[in-house]
Scaffold this motif. Structure first.
Motif, mmCIF file in Angstrom:
data_model
loop_
_atom_site.group_PDB
_atom_site.id
_atom_site.type_symbol
_atom_site.label_atom_id
_atom_site.label_comp_id
_atom_site.label_asym_id
_atom_site.label_seq_id
_atom_site.Cartn_x
_atom_site.Cartn_y
_atom_site.Cartn_z
ATOM 1 N N ARG A 22 -0.214 10.114 -12.960
ATOM 2 C CA ARG A 22 -0.927 10.178 -11.696
ATOM 3 C C ARG A 22 -0.880 8.819 -11.010
ATOM 4 O O ARG A 22 -0.744 8.707 -9.799
ATOM 5 N N GLY A 23 -0.961 7.765 -11.845
ATOM 6 C CA GLY A 23 -0.869 6.412 -11.312
ATOM 7 C C GLY A 23 0.481 6.131 -10.696
ATOM 8 O O GLY A 23 0.589 5.400 -9.710
ATOM 9 N N LEU A 24 1.528 6.721 -11.273
ATOM 10 C CA LEU A 24 2.868 6.535 -10.713
ATOM 11 C C LEU A 24 2.913 7.033 -9.281
ATOM 12 O O LEU A 24 3.474 6.383 -8.396
ATOM 13 N N LEU A 25 2.294 8.179 -9.032
ATOM 14 C CA LEU A 25 2.281 8.733 -7.681
ATOM 15 C C LEU A 25 1.438 7.877 -6.746
ATOM 16 O O LEU A 25 1.718 7.798 -5.552
ATOM 17 N N ARG A 26 0.386 7.227 -7.294
ATOM 18 C CA ARG A 26 -0.446 6.370 -6.465
ATOM 19 C C ARG A 26 0.302 5.111 -6.039
ATOM 20 O O ARG A 26 0.104 4.597 -4.945
ATOM 21 N N VAL A 27 1.141 4.594 -6.945
ATOM 22 C CA VAL A 27 1.842 3.339 -6.679
ATOM 23 C C VAL A 27 3.138 3.575 -5.916
ATOM 24 O O VAL A 27 3.442 2.896 -4.939
ATOM 25 N N TRP A 28 3.922 4.557 -6.381
ATOM 26 C CA TRP A 28 5.196 4.821 -5.715
ATOM 27 C C TRP A 28 4.950 5.372 -4.311
ATOM 28 O O TRP A 28 3.957 6.040 -4.055
ATOM 29 N N GLY A 29 5.879 5.090 -3.420
ATOM 30 C CA GLY A 29 5.781 5.619 -2.066
ATOM 31 C C GLY A 29 6.305 4.672 -1.013
ATOM 32 O O GLY A 29 7.245 5.021 -0.280
ATOM 33 N N PRO A 30 5.749 3.451 -0.903
ATOM 34 C CA PRO A 30 6.234 2.532 0.128
ATOM 35 C C PRO A 30 7.730 2.248 0.027
ATOM 36 O O PRO A 30 8.434 2.227 1.035
ATOM 37 N N GLY A 31 8.216 2.031 -1.198
ATOM 38 C CA GLY A 31 9.637 1.761 -1.369
ATOM 39 C C GLY A 31 10.496 2.972 -1.070
ATOM 40 O O GLY A 31 11.558 2.865 -0.451
ATOM 41 N N TYR A 217 7.520 -3.105 7.580
ATOM 42 C CA TYR A 217 6.857 -1.878 7.143
ATOM 43 C C TYR A 217 6.390 -1.970 5.697
ATOM 44 O O TYR A 217 5.205 -1.752 5.396
ATOM 45 N N GLN A 218 7.297 -2.274 4.774
ATOM 46 C CA GLN A 218 6.925 -2.190 3.366
ATOM 47 C C GLN A 218 5.863 -3.220 2.987
ATOM 48 O O GLN A 218 4.996 -2.945 2.161
ATOM 49 N N GLN A 219 5.918 -4.400 3.612
ATOM 50 C CA GLN A 219 4.917 -5.405 3.270
ATOM 51 C C GLN A 219 3.519 -4.942 3.663
ATOM 52 O O GLN A 219 2.558 -5.128 2.914
ATOM 53 N N THR A 220 3.395 -4.345 4.840
ATOM 54 C CA THR A 220 2.078 -3.849 5.251
ATOM 55 C C THR A 220 1.707 -2.586 4.499
ATOM 56 O O THR A 220 0.531 -2.360 4.191
ATOM 57 N N ALA A 221 2.697 -1.754 4.158
ATOM 58 C CA ALA A 221 2.415 -0.488 3.476
ATOM 59 C C ALA A 221 1.773 -0.697 2.112
ATOM 60 O O ALA A 221 0.849 0.033 1.730
ATOM 61 N N VAL A 222 2.253 -1.681 1.350
ATOM 62 C CA VAL A 222 1.655 -1.910 0.030
ATOM 63 C C VAL A 222 0.224 -2.409 0.162
ATOM 64 O O VAL A 222 -0.614 -2.181 -0.718
ATOM 65 N N VAL A 223 -0.070 -3.086 1.287
ATOM 66 C CA VAL A 223 -1.444 -3.529 1.540
ATOM 67 C C VAL A 223 -2.303 -2.334 1.947
ATOM 68 O O VAL A 223 -3.430 -2.155 1.463
ATOM 69 N N GLU A 224 -1.774 -1.496 2.835
ATOM 70 C CA GLU A 224 -2.488 -0.294 3.268
ATOM 71 C C GLU A 224 -2.825 0.597 2.072
ATOM 72 O O GLU A 224 -3.867 1.248 2.038
ATOM 73 N N LYS A 225 -1.935 0.611 1.096
ATOM 74 C CA LYS A 225 -2.131 1.470 -0.071
ATOM 75 C C LYS A 225 -3.094 0.859 -1.080
ATOM 76 O O LYS A 225 -3.488 1.497 -2.046
ATOM 77 N N GLY A 226 -3.475 -0.390 -0.876
ATOM 78 C CA GLY A 226 -4.445 -1.037 -1.748
ATOM 79 C C GLY A 226 -3.884 -1.452 -3.092
ATOM 80 O O GLY A 226 -4.629 -1.534 -4.077
ATOM 81 N N ALA A 230 -1.321 -5.837 -10.574
ATOM 82 C CA ALA A 230 -1.011 -5.009 -11.744
ATOM 83 C C ALA A 230 0.016 -3.924 -11.423
ATOM 84 O O ALA A 230 0.707 -3.420 -12.315
ATOM 85 N N ALA A 231 0.113 -3.555 -10.156
ATOM 86 C CA ALA A 231 1.045 -2.492 -9.749
ATOM 87 C C ALA A 231 2.438 -3.012 -9.415
ATOM 88 O O ALA A 231 3.331 -2.220 -9.105
ATOM 89 N N LEU A 232 2.644 -4.314 -9.472
ATOM 90 C CA LEU A 232 3.932 -4.896 -9.075
ATOM 91 C C LEU A 232 5.132 -4.291 -9.804
ATOM 92 O O LEU A 232 6.134 -3.932 -9.157
ATOM 93 N N PRO A 233 5.123 -4.172 -11.139
ATOM 94 C CA PRO A 233 6.304 -3.623 -11.826
ATOM 95 C C PRO A 233 6.686 -2.233 -11.343
ATOM 96 O O PRO A 233 7.873 -1.943 -11.132
ATOM 97 N N ARG A 234 5.690 -1.365 -11.157
ATOM 98 C CA ARG A 234 6.015 -0.002 -10.722
ATOM 99 C C ARG A 234 6.455 0.035 -9.265
ATOM 100 O O ARG A 234 7.307 0.849 -8.898
ATOM 101 N N GLU A 235 5.908 -0.816 -8.431
ATOM 102 C CA GLU A 235 6.355 -0.842 -7.045
ATOM 103 C C GLU A 235 7.772 -1.392 -6.948
ATOM 104 O O GLU A 235 8.548 -0.996 -6.065
ATOM 105 N N ARG A 236 8.144 -2.290 -7.862
ATOM 106 C CA ARG A 236 9.538 -2.751 -7.909
ATOM 107 C C ARG A 236 10.467 -1.597 -8.263
ATOM 108 O O ARG A 236 11.548 -1.458 -7.689
#
Length: 424
Positions: A22-31, A217-226, A230-236
């Motif tokens: 579930r966390g994967l879905l919360r983190v993934w998306g902006p990329g 876009y992506q820089q603001t999107a990761v901020v919008e997503k909160g 700790a989420a850096l590895p999965r967002e990469r």
């Protein structure tokens, strides 16, 4: 939450956002969404023109651009998550308002050009099925406005990804085109750098892969997503997956046109989405060609129109110091941001309704993006040095690799200034 909020004020990301499915879905998306938007209507058309004109000769450059694309967007991920601020805001804070205006200017040029190609592509898909652009463009405009004005960031992101997956239709088209492995290998290893027309399309493809609005876009999107550190590895990983996927789609487009139009020595005029569908109709069949080309261009156009307009609006709001979060309702502090977003769509729709040559516009816009790369990547690398603490900055061989590759891309952008003025 505003993209200008400091990281210390952001709510902590729930534990499940880092350690579960579930966390994967919360983190993934902006990329993923920014990469699907990267393969927009203009990019798909540029790739189609590349395959029809030069066969497989632009495949290797597409592969080489994967790591560069990932490295560039990965820096934006770290900047956004670690600082909690958008790209334009960081430029303003570290280099001053004047440089912020310059960055916003490059963003607006890229965003306006891209938005026009998206609407032109959407209009072309409608006309492919006999539907007037006077119907498709207003409907698309209303839908895009509703996604941003009536929803939250996560909802807009999910809608964008779902729509953008329509681009995968080009993979089906590639399989139906029946490319031969021998032709692909021999064609891909023949790179005519002495031909101005090839170099021009090469620049267009580079501009189609790394675009200024993607960074904003992506820089603001990761901020919008909160997202937190700790989420850096999965967002990469989200970004890496998207980088591969977008290039696979571009390659599928090139191979489809190369295996059909180019291989058979045809010289079709590609001025509309209908022209592209008609060019491959003898090889794929009438209805399959319409459905596959239409689905891919429509999906790419809609997701990119959403991402491009948000990136442009976020960037301008950053530089001007306006509140600009999709997670807040329209009020006195955010109406300027939403107004810019709405006007971008309305003006883009009006221009496209006046009739636009999609192929020429798409290629020229992507070349313009290549010309803007020295400014965009220069700011990005400078912010990586100035805005990130040592523990989150690039190190050692990786740092040098990123700088060298970005330097090559920036040098190519400068080289394209005189080349773009020559007949092609």
């Amino acid at each position: 939450m505003s993209a200008g909020t400091d990281t210390t004020t952001r709510p902590a990301e729930p534990a499940e956002a880092v350690g579960s499915r579930r966390g994967l879905l919360r983190v993934w998306g902006p990329g993923l969404i920014v990469m699907l938007a990267d393969t927009d209507a203009g990019c798909l058309v540029t790739a189609a023109q590349s395959g029809a004109s030069w066969g497989y000769a632009l495949l290797i450059p597409q592969l080489l651009l994967i790591p560069i694309l990932f490295m560039v967007q990965e820096i934006t991920v770290r900047l956004g998550i670690v600082t909690g601020k958008g790209h334009g805001l960081l430029i303003r804070e570290h280099f001053g308002r004047g440089w912020g205006y310059l960055s916003a200017g490059t963003l607006l040029l890229s965003s306006i050009g891209a938005l026009l190609t998206e609407f032109a592509g959407i209009a072309g898909v409608g006309e492919l099925f006999g539907v007037s652009r006077w119907f498709t463009i207003p409907v698309a405009t209303v839908l895009l406005l509703a996604v941003a004005l009536l929803g939250r960031y996560r909802r807009a992101e999910r809608i964008g990804i779902l729509v953008g997956l329509g681009e995968l239709a080009f993979i089906v088209a590639m399989v139906l085109a029946g490319p031969k492995l021998g032709d692909i290998v021999s064609g891909a290893t023949s790179i005519p750098l002495n031909q101005p027309g090839y170099v021009y399309l090469l620049a267009a493809n580079i501009g189609a892969v790394i675009m200024p609005w993607m960074i904003f876009y992506q820089q603001t999107a990761v901020v919008e997503k909160g997202l937190t550190v700790a989420a850096l590895p999965r967002e990469r990983r989200d970004t890496a997956f998207g980088a591969v996927l977008t290039q696979v789609i571009m390659i599928a487009v090139i191979v489809t046109l190369a295996a059909t139009v180019f291989t058979h020595g045809l010289k079709p005029t590609l001025n509309t989405v209908g022209d592209i569908a008609n060019a491959v109709t003898p090889f794929l069949g009438g209805m399959p060609a319409k459905v596959l080309i239409g689905a891919a261009v429509l999906g790419g156009g809609l997701v990119a129109a959403l991402v491009v307009s948000l990136a442009g609006s976020w960037g301008v709001a950053d530089v001007m110091g306006w509140k600009h979060s999709l997670n807040s309702r329209i009020d006195r502090s955010s109406w300027k941001f939403y107004t810019v977003y709405a006007l971008a769509h309305i003006l883009g729709a009006v221009v496209v309704l006046s009739a636009v040559d999609l192929v020429t516009l798409a290629v020229d816009v992507e070349v313009m993006n290549a010309l803007l790369l020295p400014i965009v990547l220069g700011f990005l690398l400078a912010l990586e040095v100035k805005a990130l603490p040592k523990e989150h900055a690039m190190r050692g061989a990786y740092r040098w690799t990123v700088w060298i590759l970005c330097g090559i891309v920036m040098a190519f952008g400068l080289y394209m200034v005189p080349v773009s003025l020559l007949p092609h």
